[in-house]
Scaffold this active site. Structure first.
Site, PDB file in Angstrom:
ATOM      1  N   LYS A  93      10.636   5.220 -16.854  1.00  0.00           N
ATOM      2  CA  LYS A  93      11.793   4.511 -17.407  1.00  0.00           C
ATOM      3  C   LYS A  93      12.406   5.440 -18.439  1.00  0.00           C
ATOM      4  CE  LYS A  93       8.874   1.166 -18.710  1.00  0.00           C
ATOM      5  NZ  LYS A  93       9.464  -0.089 -18.316  1.00  0.00           N
ATOM      6  N   ARG A  94      13.607   5.114 -18.948  1.00  0.00           N
ATOM      7  CA  ARG A  94      14.174   5.940 -20.002  1.00  0.00           C
ATOM      8  C   ARG A  94      13.198   6.039 -21.181  1.00  0.00           C
ATOM      9  NH1 ARG A  94      19.638   7.442 -19.337  1.00  0.00           N
ATOM     10  NH2 ARG A  94      19.309   8.443 -21.350  1.00  0.00           N
ATOM     11  N   LYS A 137      10.157  -3.651  -8.998  1.00  0.00           N
ATOM     12  CA  LYS A 137       9.961  -2.721  -7.877  1.00  0.00           C
ATOM     13  C   LYS A 137       8.472  -2.456  -7.668  1.00  0.00           C
ATOM     14  CE  LYS A 137      14.324  -0.772  -9.330  1.00  0.00           C
ATOM     15  NZ  LYS A 137      14.960   0.181 -10.254  1.00  0.00           N
ATOM     16  N   LYS A 172      10.388   1.106 -25.867  1.00  0.00           N
ATOM     17  CA  LYS A 172       9.630   1.016 -24.619  1.00  0.00           C
ATOM     18  C   LYS A 172       8.194   1.514 -24.804  1.00  0.00           C
ATOM     19  CE  LYS A 172      13.791   1.652 -21.739  1.00  0.00           C
ATOM     20  NZ  LYS A 172      13.898   0.451 -20.880  1.00  0.00           N
ATOM     21  N   THR A 206      13.572  -3.827 -14.687  1.00  0.00           N
ATOM     22  CA  THR A 206      13.695  -4.039 -13.246  1.00  0.00           C
ATOM     23  C   THR A 206      12.694  -3.158 -12.503  1.00  0.00           C
ATOM     24  OG1 THR A 206      15.558  -2.511 -13.350  1.00  0.00           O
ATOM     25  CG2 THR A 206      16.078  -4.834 -13.119  1.00  0.00           C
ATOM     26  N   HIS A 252      23.017  -7.117 -21.860  1.00  0.00           N
ATOM     27  CA  HIS A 252      21.802  -6.417 -21.420  1.00  0.00           C
ATOM     28  C   HIS A 252      20.946  -5.903 -22.563  1.00  0.00           C
ATOM     29  CE1 HIS A 252      23.028  -6.079 -17.095  1.00  0.00           C
ATOM     30  NE2 HIS A 252      24.243  -6.108 -17.623  1.00  0.00           N
TER      31      HIS A 252
HETATM   32  C1  26Q Z   1      27.418   2.515 -24.557  1.00  0.00           C
HETATM   33  C2  26Q Z   1      28.374   3.142 -25.338  1.00  0.00           C
HETATM   34  C3  26Q Z   1      28.542   4.519 -25.286  1.00  0.00           C
HETATM   35  C4  26Q Z   1      27.744   5.263 -24.424  1.00  0.00           C
HETATM   36  C5  26Q Z   1      26.798   4.634 -23.650  1.00  0.00           C
HETATM   37  C6  26Q Z   1      26.626   3.263 -23.730  1.00  0.00           C
HETATM   38  C7  26Q Z   1      25.590   2.601 -22.894  1.00  0.00           C
HETATM   39  C8  26Q Z   1      25.338   3.014 -21.604  1.00  0.00           C
HETATM   40  C9  26Q Z   1      24.357   2.414 -20.838  1.00  0.00           C
HETATM   41  C10 26Q Z   1      24.844   1.560 -23.404  1.00  0.00           C
HETATM   42  C11 26Q Z   1      23.851   0.952 -22.635  1.00  0.00           C
HETATM   43  C12 26Q Z   1      23.601   1.381 -21.335  1.00  0.00           C
HETATM   44  C13 26Q Z   1      22.562   0.813 -20.476  1.00  0.00           C
HETATM   45  C14 26Q Z   1      21.768  -0.187 -20.807  1.00  0.00           C
HETATM   46  C15 26Q Z   1      20.704  -0.660 -19.905  1.00  0.00           C
HETATM   47  O1  26Q Z   1      20.421  -0.050 -18.892  1.00  0.00           O
HETATM   48  N1  26Q Z   1      20.062  -1.780 -20.254  1.00  0.00           N
HETATM   49  C16 26Q Z   1      19.010  -2.305 -19.407  1.00  0.00           C
HETATM   50  O2  26Q Z   1      19.615  -3.170 -18.451  1.00  0.00           O
HETATM   51  C17 26Q Z   1      18.684  -3.595 -17.480  1.00  0.00           C
HETATM   52  C18 26Q Z   1      19.426  -4.416 -16.455  1.00  0.00           C
HETATM   53  O3  26Q Z   1      19.770  -5.655 -16.969  1.00  0.00           O
HETATM   54  C19 26Q Z   1      17.547  -4.367 -18.132  1.00  0.00           C
HETATM   55  O4  26Q Z   1      16.586  -4.636 -17.143  1.00  0.00           O
HETATM   56  C20 26Q Z   1      16.910  -3.541 -19.256  1.00  0.00           C
HETATM   57  O5  26Q Z   1      15.959  -4.344 -19.950  1.00  0.00           O
HETATM   58  C21 26Q Z   1      17.972  -3.056 -20.219  1.00  0.00           C
HETATM   59  O6  26Q Z   1      17.393  -2.200 -21.188  1.00  0.00           O
END
Ligand code: 26Q
Length: 837
Positions: free
Chosen positions: A566-567, A678, A572, A674, A377
């Site tokens: 978004k975050r 929406k 971004k 995503t 991702h």
């Molecule tokens: C990893 C290690 C330690 C703590 C947290 C994490 C962690 C947690 C969540 C790393 C990444 C995430 C989330 C990533 C994420 O949401 N990525 C997004 O995924 C979407 C679904 O595929 C995409 O549409 C987005 O482009 C992408 O940024």
């Protein structure tokens, strides 16, 4: 359906139990009142939460036989199952979704109205299950919805965090984080605890090798020194108007001491209780960063806890039906890894098969590499997960050995193909140069399928980040463009549009979103367009109310609603949005333009608590908003609102009320996005770069119906070495004016210097996001947007086309592709228990 013996007896009972579960108004009302009065001891004037709880229990009851029937059908069909392993499932609320699936929204509405309340007010009392950060977690929830609707035998495995995503509060423009006690009222009404499926999870200690006396086989034994219990809580996932109810199994950590109270003695009481706390800390809280935060021991414990509990659960089930014969395991099971977070599954399945089931390494590896599939991702190299060898040795000594063994066999394979290429071996090794395990490499080596989440993203993975692996195994790589579930994101989020669609094109779009294309037939029909605008006006009114409630800012629903939620992340580029807002403000102040489109800019999103720059961006948005919103000269022409605590249920209101969807990341950085889907589905028009799924959205709607700006991914990389922000500023009077306003302290009059770091990063020649490089093209594009909005007939047309072309972005399509290319499951038609007679 053939009922197995042990179930035959209960069949009669189940039928009897069904007698009180009709879906007519009277039965539904009886259930609701029964829970309210007889179970919870409350009444109709009690706080809304109890009304919600009574209602949700009534609904859950009606899922139970289907749930049981689904278990039985899957068991009997004996077909292959897929397991979606994810550290996050961002579910949000479930009431409306379940009402829709069970087709009982109308009777419930009537019953509540009779009792003097509205479904809307009861619904609001449900707290979001915020067990995820953002895109990746919400995607997992949409996938579950689509799999149930497609009748695919898929089970989700995740963690039941006691505290989900933090709640965001704003104080003097700064983000504050409050814990999210989503389980405070006792349990979650949708879950069912299944303590009988509790597993024991080992940690720590050391390993030793010994010779099995009988066979002479070499066995490794893991002498772990700590055990934590994993207690499952099951959440039903109902398919849309079918009999399927799939399972999301969430693990909660508990102390083994609870079950060993007799071993407590006066001496160890304190330590025992402290250990209990330690154990429970594993599922205490969701990590609130949506990019990798390296090295935190508790995070590693969480990951292993999820992986071990889930695999043990599945192997237990396998052993019950097949004993110790694993020869067909891979024909019946497939695991989808949601990013590298559960990638320890590769090592854990090896451990279970080799150490516990006594399979040969080669055989076990054959099973692993035929059952694991990995979804990536992110394209940001700095976000790839690594764990230090030292931490792994302390917490999971056996897994470290297994990873070393996997690596040595893997590097042998690489060196055969590229003899003497030492650099390649180093690049591809599972261990990096700082003694850290590269989890993405573990996932790549252990999986038969590797996919990105949008076409551009998947291509860039092959060309860049994972190029070496692509050269070795080109056949492993594939793309699965993300989607969103139209049940939640269209039918539930936009009831007015749902009604309009039902009247015009029927209801087939709910399970076949490509049907929305039929909207194009109406595009020249003036009364249709007027009605479309009416629906949009209504939704904008609803959004205006949300903005007023959360910020106190009053906005004019006639204005263009320009939204970026978004975050908060530098890539971004919320900053690009802010620069444009400052530019509009400067035009109003200095140019007094005669042509103008009133605009209300809405920004929302959470910053990771440790991400200082993201937090500073939130502060900047608030300071700019304060200046603009309180300037009587500006008035309705420009408003800026930061919506605090952006979450799933806020997005349900926001996406339906948005005119312009901001998707403005630096090209090549956003894997998919995503939110963009929406918005599009609900008739918003996108202004965006050629990044992530924007590329495919533009292909779907046609270039004329998409506002494109900015450098392409390739151009971004070419420009990098020659990028001179100072020269960009000098060559652009609008940008110069914006930067001067920022530098002058106009937005931080009594807070000197607080934005210096923001300005420094924007003007650095090494700014990785190259924000200023896209300023001119963004502003020009925004001018075209404003001009189009003044022509409401043309805007409406474009809005309709966006909705009509969104068919591809349903997770129903995404799941069908995962199933066709990766999982190869047969849909299972669930036979229902006959109605009580
Ligand atoms: C990893 C290690 C330690 C703590 C947290 C994490 C962690 C947690 C969540 C790393 C990444 C995430 C989330 C990533 C994420 O949401 N990525 C997004 O995924 C979407 C679904 O595929 C995409 O549409 C987005 O482009 C992408 O940024």
């Amino acid at each position: 359906m053939v009922i197995p013996d042990f179930e035959r007896e209960t069949e009669k009972v189940v039928r009897k139990a069904l007698r009180c579960l009709g879906n007519d108004d009277e039965s539904l009302e009886a259930s609701f009142l029964h829970y309210l009065y007889n179970t919870f001891g409350r009444h109709l004037q009690s706080p809304h939460y109890y009304l919600f709880k009574a209602l949700s229990y009534s609904v859950r009851d009606r899922l139970m036989t289907r749930w049981r029937d689904t278990w039985l059908s899957h068991y009997q069909a004996g077909t292959k199952k897929a397991y979606y392993l994810s550290m996050e499932f961002l579910i949000g609320r479930s009431l409306l979704n379940n009402l829709l699936s069970l087709d009982i929204e109308d009777p419930i509405r009537r019953v509540l109205e009779q009792l003097g309340m509205s479904l809307e007010e009861v619904e609001q009392a449900e707290r979001d299950a915020g067990l995820g950060n953002g895109g990746l977690g919400r995607l997992a929830a949409c996938f579950m919805d689509s799999c149930a609707t497609l009748q695919l035998p898929v089970m989700g495995y995740g963690l039941r965090y006691k505290y989900g995503m933090f709640r965001q509060r704003i104080q003097n423009g700064y983000q504050m984080e409050d814990p999210d006690p989503w389980l405070r009222h006792g349990e979650y009404p949708w879950e069912v605890q299944r303590a009988d499926y509790t597993c024991v999870i080992p940690f720590g200690g050391s390993t030793r090798m010994y010779k099995e006396p009988h066979s002479g086989q070499l066995i490794v034994h893991w002498d772990h020194d700590e055990e934590v219990l994993a207690v499952p809580y099951d959440v039903p996932i109902a398919g849309y108007k079918n009999q399927t109810v799939n399972t999301l199994r969430l693990w909660s950590a508990a102390s083994a001491e609870d079950f060993n109270l007799s071993e407590f003695n006066a001496g160890s009481y304190f330590e025992a209780v402290a250990e209990k706390n330690d154990a429970e800390s594993i599922t205490m809280v969701l990590y609130p960063n949506d990019a990798n935060e390296n090295g935190k021991e508790l995070r590693l414990r969480q990951q292993y806890f999820l992986v071990s509990a889930s695999l043990q659960d599945i192997l237990k089930h396998w052993r019950r039906n097949h004993g110790s014969d694993f020869s067909t395991f891979h024909d019946n099971n497939v695991f989808q890894l949601n990013d590298t977070h559960p990638s320890l599954a590769v090592a854990e399945l090896m451990r279970l098969l080799v150490d516990e089931e006594r399979l040969e390494w080669i055989e076990a590896w054959g099973i692993v590499t035929r059952t694991m599939a990995y979804t990536n991702h992110t394209l940001l190299p700095e976000a790839l997960e690594t764990w230090s060898v030292q931490l792994l040795r302390r917490l999971l000594p056996r897994h470290l050995e297994i990873i070393y063994e996997i690596n040595s066999r893997f590097l042998t394979e690489v060196s055969m193909k590229w003899p003497g290429d030492e650099q390649r071996l180093q690049r591809m090794s599972l261990i990096d140069g700082h003694d850290r395990v590269r989890m993405a490499h573990l996932a790549l080596v252990g999986s038969f399928s590797v996919n990105g989440v949008a076409e551009l993203h998947s291509r860039l993975l092959k060309e860049g980040l994972f190029h070496d692996f692509y050269e070795l195994w080109p056949g492993k790589f594939n793309n699965k463009t993300n989607g969103v579930t139209p049940r939640r994101w269209l039918a539930c989020a936009n009831p007015e549009l749902r009604e309009m669609l039902l009247e015009l094109i029927g209801d087939s779009w709910l399970t076949d979103l490509s049907q929305l294309a039929r909207l194009k037939e109406f595009i020249d029909d003036e009364s249709f367009c007027e009605r479309w605008r009416e629906v949009r006006r209504h939704n904008k009114q609803r959004l205006a109310v949300l903005i007023k409630q959360r910020t106190g800012i009053v906005v004019n629903p006639e204005a263009m609603f320009d939204v970026q939620v978004k975050r908060i992340h530098e890539y971004k580029r919320q900053l690009l949005n802010v620069l444009h807002i400052i530019h509009l403000y400067a035009r109003l102040k200095f140019e007094r333009p005669t042509e103008w489109t009133n605009r209300c800019v809405v920004i929302g999103g959470k910053a990771a608590p440790g991400y200082a720059m993201a937090k500073k961006i939130i502060k900047l948005i608030h300071n700019v908003a304060n200046v603009i919103n309180n300037d009587p000269e500006i008035g309705d022409r420009l408003k800026l609102a930061f919506v605090p605590d952006y979450n799933v249920s806020a997005m349900e209101v926001i996406c339906a009320g948005t005119d312009l969807s901001e998707q403005i990341s630096t090209a090549g950085k956003e894997a998919s996005g995503t939110g963009n889907m929406k918005f599009m589905m609900n008739g918003a028009i996108t202004i965006g770069t050629l990044d992530g799924a924007n590329v495919e959205i533009r292909d779907a709607v046609g270039a004329d119906n998409f506002f494109l700006f900015g450098l392409h991914a390739e151009e971004v990389e070419q420009r990098r070495s020659s990028y001179r922000p100072a020269a960009v500023i000098a060559g652009d009077d609008d940008l110069k004016r914006v930067m001067e306003l920022l530098r002058s302290g106009h937005f931080n009059r009594f807070e000197r210097g607080i934005f210096d770091d923001v300005i420094a990063s924007l003007t650095s020649p090494y700014d990785p996001w190259m924000t200023l490089a896209d300023f001119r093209s963004y502003v020009d594009c925004q001018n075209q947007v404003a001009e189009l909005f003044r022509d409401q007939a043309a805007w409406t047309r474009m809005s309709v086309i966006n909705s009509a072309c969104s068919g591809r972005f349903s997770t129903d399509r995404t799941m069908q592709e995962y199933n066709h290319d990766i999982w190869q499951l047969s849909p299972v038609v669930v036979e229902s228990t006959p109605d009580p007679t």
